[in-house]
Design a protein around this motif. Structure first.
Motif, PDB file in Angstrom:
ATOM      1  N   LEU A 100     -33.835  -1.980  -4.289  1.00  0.00           N
ATOM      2  CA  LEU A 100     -35.128  -1.036  -4.134  1.00  0.00           C
ATOM      3  C   LEU A 100     -34.714   0.164  -4.327  1.00  0.00           C
ATOM      4  N   ARG A 101     -35.625   1.384  -4.689  1.00  0.00           N
ATOM      5  CA  ARG A 101     -35.415   2.532  -5.044  1.00  0.00           C
ATOM      6  C   ARG A 101     -36.641   3.399  -3.955  1.00  0.00           C
ATOM      7  N   LEU A 102     -36.005   4.102  -3.003  1.00  0.00           N
ATOM      8  CA  LEU A 102     -36.765   4.834  -1.905  1.00  0.00           C
ATOM      9  C   LEU A 102     -37.023   6.340  -2.413  1.00  0.00           C
ATOM     10  N   SER A 103     -38.246   6.846  -2.405  1.00  0.00           N
ATOM     11  CA  SER A 103     -38.501   8.150  -2.658  1.00  0.00           C
ATOM     12  C   SER A 103     -38.931   8.919  -1.509  1.00  0.00           C
ATOM     13  N   CYS A 104     -38.568  10.165  -1.773  1.00  0.00           N
ATOM     14  CA  CYS A 104     -39.444  10.934  -0.573  1.00  0.00           C
ATOM     15  C   CYS A 104     -39.861  12.450  -1.226  1.00  0.00           C
ATOM     16  N   ALA A 105     -41.323  12.717  -1.217  1.00  0.00           N
ATOM     17  CA  ALA A 105     -41.759  13.711  -1.805  1.00  0.00           C
ATOM     18  C   ALA A 105     -41.996  14.669  -0.719  1.00  0.00           C
ATOM     19  N   ALA A 106     -41.391  16.139  -0.969  1.00  0.00           N
ATOM     20  CA  ALA A 106     -41.410  17.016   0.037  1.00  0.00           C
ATOM     21  C   ALA A 106     -42.091  18.111  -0.272  1.00  0.00           C
ATOM     22  N   GLY A 147     -44.211  22.111   1.148  1.00  0.00           N
ATOM     23  CA  GLY A 147     -44.217  23.143   2.152  1.00  0.00           C
ATOM     24  C   GLY A 147     -42.879  23.529   2.567  1.00  0.00           C
ATOM     25  N   LEU A 148     -41.906  23.372   1.900  1.00  0.00           N
ATOM     26  CA  LEU A 148     -40.590  23.892   2.200  1.00  0.00           C
ATOM     27  C   LEU A 148     -40.018  24.177   0.887  1.00  0.00           C
ATOM     28  N   ALA A 149     -38.992  25.246   0.808  1.00  0.00           N
ATOM     29  CA  ALA A 149     -38.137  25.700  -0.140  1.00  0.00           C
ATOM     30  C   ALA A 149     -37.070  24.435  -0.451  1.00  0.00           C
ATOM     31  N   PHE A 150     -37.476  23.444  -1.198  1.00  0.00           N
ATOM     32  CA  PHE A 150     -36.808  22.332  -1.302  1.00  0.00           C
ATOM     33  C   PHE A 150     -35.296  22.439  -1.772  1.00  0.00           C
ATOM     34  N   SER A 151     -35.042  23.485  -2.513  1.00  0.00           N
ATOM     35  CA  SER A 151     -33.429  23.487  -3.010  1.00  0.00           C
ATOM     36  C   SER A 151     -32.645  23.947  -1.805  1.00  0.00           C
ATOM     37  N   MET A 152     -33.280  24.885  -0.885  1.00  0.00           N
ATOM     38  CA  MET A 152     -32.431  25.539   0.376  1.00  0.00           C
ATOM     39  C   MET A 152     -31.980  24.295   1.189  1.00  0.00           C
ATOM     40  N   PHE A 153     -32.553  23.125   1.102  1.00  0.00           N
ATOM     41  CA  PHE A 153     -32.519  22.201   2.239  1.00  0.00           C
ATOM     42  C   PHE A 153     -31.531  21.123   1.655  1.00  0.00           C
ATOM     43  N   THR A 154     -30.553  20.589   2.528  1.00  0.00           N
ATOM     44  CA  THR A 154     -30.124  19.329   2.327  1.00  0.00           C
ATOM     45  C   THR A 154     -30.855  18.303   2.820  1.00  0.00           C
ATOM     46  N   MET A 155     -31.006  17.319   1.990  1.00  0.00           N
ATOM     47  CA  MET A 155     -32.148  16.237   2.005  1.00  0.00           C
ATOM     48  C   MET A 155     -31.128  15.025   2.417  1.00  0.00           C
ATOM     49  N   ASN A 156     -31.781  14.194   3.158  1.00  0.00           N
ATOM     50  CA  ASN A 156     -30.890  13.130   3.846  1.00  0.00           C
ATOM     51  C   ASN A 156     -31.865  11.836   4.199  1.00  0.00           C
ATOM     52  N   TRP A 157     -31.092  10.755   4.287  1.00  0.00           N
ATOM     53  CA  TRP A 157     -31.780   9.407   4.536  1.00  0.00           C
ATOM     54  C   TRP A 157     -31.265   8.892   5.713  1.00  0.00           C
ATOM     55  N   PHE A 158     -31.826   8.609   6.881  1.00  0.00           N
ATOM     56  CA  PHE A 158     -31.558   7.787   8.082  1.00  0.00           C
ATOM     57  C   PHE A 158     -32.137   6.675   8.064  1.00  0.00           C
ATOM     58  N   ARG A 159     -31.693   5.663   8.959  1.00  0.00           N
ATOM     59  CA  ARG A 159     -32.376   4.368   9.152  1.00  0.00           C
ATOM     60  C   ARG A 159     -32.130   3.756  10.449  1.00  0.00           C
ATOM     61  N   ASN A 196     -34.708  18.504  -8.023  1.00  0.00           N
ATOM     62  CA  ASN A 196     -35.251  19.848  -7.404  1.00  0.00           C
ATOM     63  C   ASN A 196     -36.642  20.240  -7.842  1.00  0.00           C
ATOM     64  N   ALA A 197     -36.766  20.202  -9.330  1.00  0.00           N
ATOM     65  CA  ALA A 197     -38.030  20.291  -9.854  1.00  0.00           C
ATOM     66  C   ALA A 197     -39.358  19.540  -9.711  1.00  0.00           C
ATOM     67  N   LYS A 198     -38.764  18.436  -8.937  1.00  0.00           N
ATOM     68  CA  LYS A 198     -39.886  17.678  -8.391  1.00  0.00           C
ATOM     69  C   LYS A 198     -40.038  17.538  -7.049  1.00  0.00           C
ATOM     70  N   ASN A 199     -39.177  18.316  -6.151  1.00  0.00           N
ATOM     71  CA  ASN A 199     -39.285  18.221  -4.901  1.00  0.00           C
ATOM     72  C   ASN A 199     -38.977  16.970  -4.392  1.00  0.00           C
ATOM     73  N   THR A 200     -38.139  16.207  -4.968  1.00  0.00           N
ATOM     74  CA  THR A 200     -38.200  14.578  -4.447  1.00  0.00           C
ATOM     75  C   THR A 200     -36.512  14.454  -4.207  1.00  0.00           C
ATOM     76  N   VAL A 201     -36.524  13.400  -3.466  1.00  0.00           N
ATOM     77  CA  VAL A 201     -35.281  12.908  -3.098  1.00  0.00           C
ATOM     78  C   VAL A 201     -35.118  11.275  -3.315  1.00  0.00           C
ATOM     79  N   TYR A 202     -34.296  10.712  -3.781  1.00  0.00           N
ATOM     80  CA  TYR A 202     -34.252   9.235  -3.940  1.00  0.00           C
ATOM     81  C   TYR A 202     -33.126   8.514  -3.346  1.00  0.00           C
ATOM     82  N   LEU A 203     -33.280   7.285  -2.960  1.00  0.00           N
ATOM     83  CA  LEU A 203     -32.197   6.425  -2.440  1.00  0.00           C
ATOM     84  C   LEU A 203     -32.442   5.188  -3.543  1.00  0.00           C
ATOM     85  N   GLN A 204     -31.559   4.764  -4.174  1.00  0.00           N
ATOM     86  CA  GLN A 204     -31.176   3.874  -5.013  1.00  0.00           C
ATOM     87  C   GLN A 204     -30.537   2.813  -4.112  1.00  0.00           C
ATOM     88  N   MET A 205     -30.966   1.724  -3.700  1.00  0.00           N
ATOM     89  CA  MET A 205     -30.247   0.780  -2.911  1.00  0.00           C
ATOM     90  C   MET A 205     -30.044  -0.635  -3.802  1.00  0.00           C
TER      91      MET A 205
END
Length: 125
Positions: free
Chosen positions: A18-24, A26-38, A74-83
């Protein structure tokens, strides 16, 4: 208003992907570390993977190393998790989280600044 919206979850058989996506927004995306938790039923929320703006500095919990890959656009303000090679023990609600931590990857849920609502991943045996 900051929003993190996860997508891509669902039901998959053991060994599948599965591939999860997270679209962000309202924030300066490139300044943040993006994470996945479960969080699995009856268990504490755990860090899965993190990606600061430097792509070479990703980090993973040992149980998913070699199977999961985090990436960010960073151009799409999106982080992915390929599982890949999913196991029944990967069944959990998966959360996207953003931390203003520079290139340091924080693994404590209390260190996250923003959270998504979560998305369910179910791996059947």
């Amino acid at each position: 208003q900051v929003q993190l919206v996860e997508s891509g979850g669902g039901l998959v058989q053991a060994g599948g992907s599965l591939r999860l996506s997270c679209a962000a927004s309202g924030l300066a995306f490139s300044m943040f570390t993006m994470n996945w938790f479960r969080q699995a039923p009856g268990k504490e929320r755990e860090f899965v993977a993190g990606a600061p703006w430097l792509p070479s500095r990703t980090s993973y919990v040992d149980s998913v190393k070699g199977r999961f890959t985090i990436s960010r656009d960073n151009a799409k303000n999106t982080v992915y998790l390929q599982m890949n090679s999913l196991k029944p023990e990967d069944t959990a609600v998966y959360y996207c989280a953003a931390a203003l931590s520079g290139v340091v990857i924080k693994t404590n849920p209390g260190d996250m600044n923003y959270w998504g609502k979560g998305i369910l991943v179910t791996v059947s045996s």
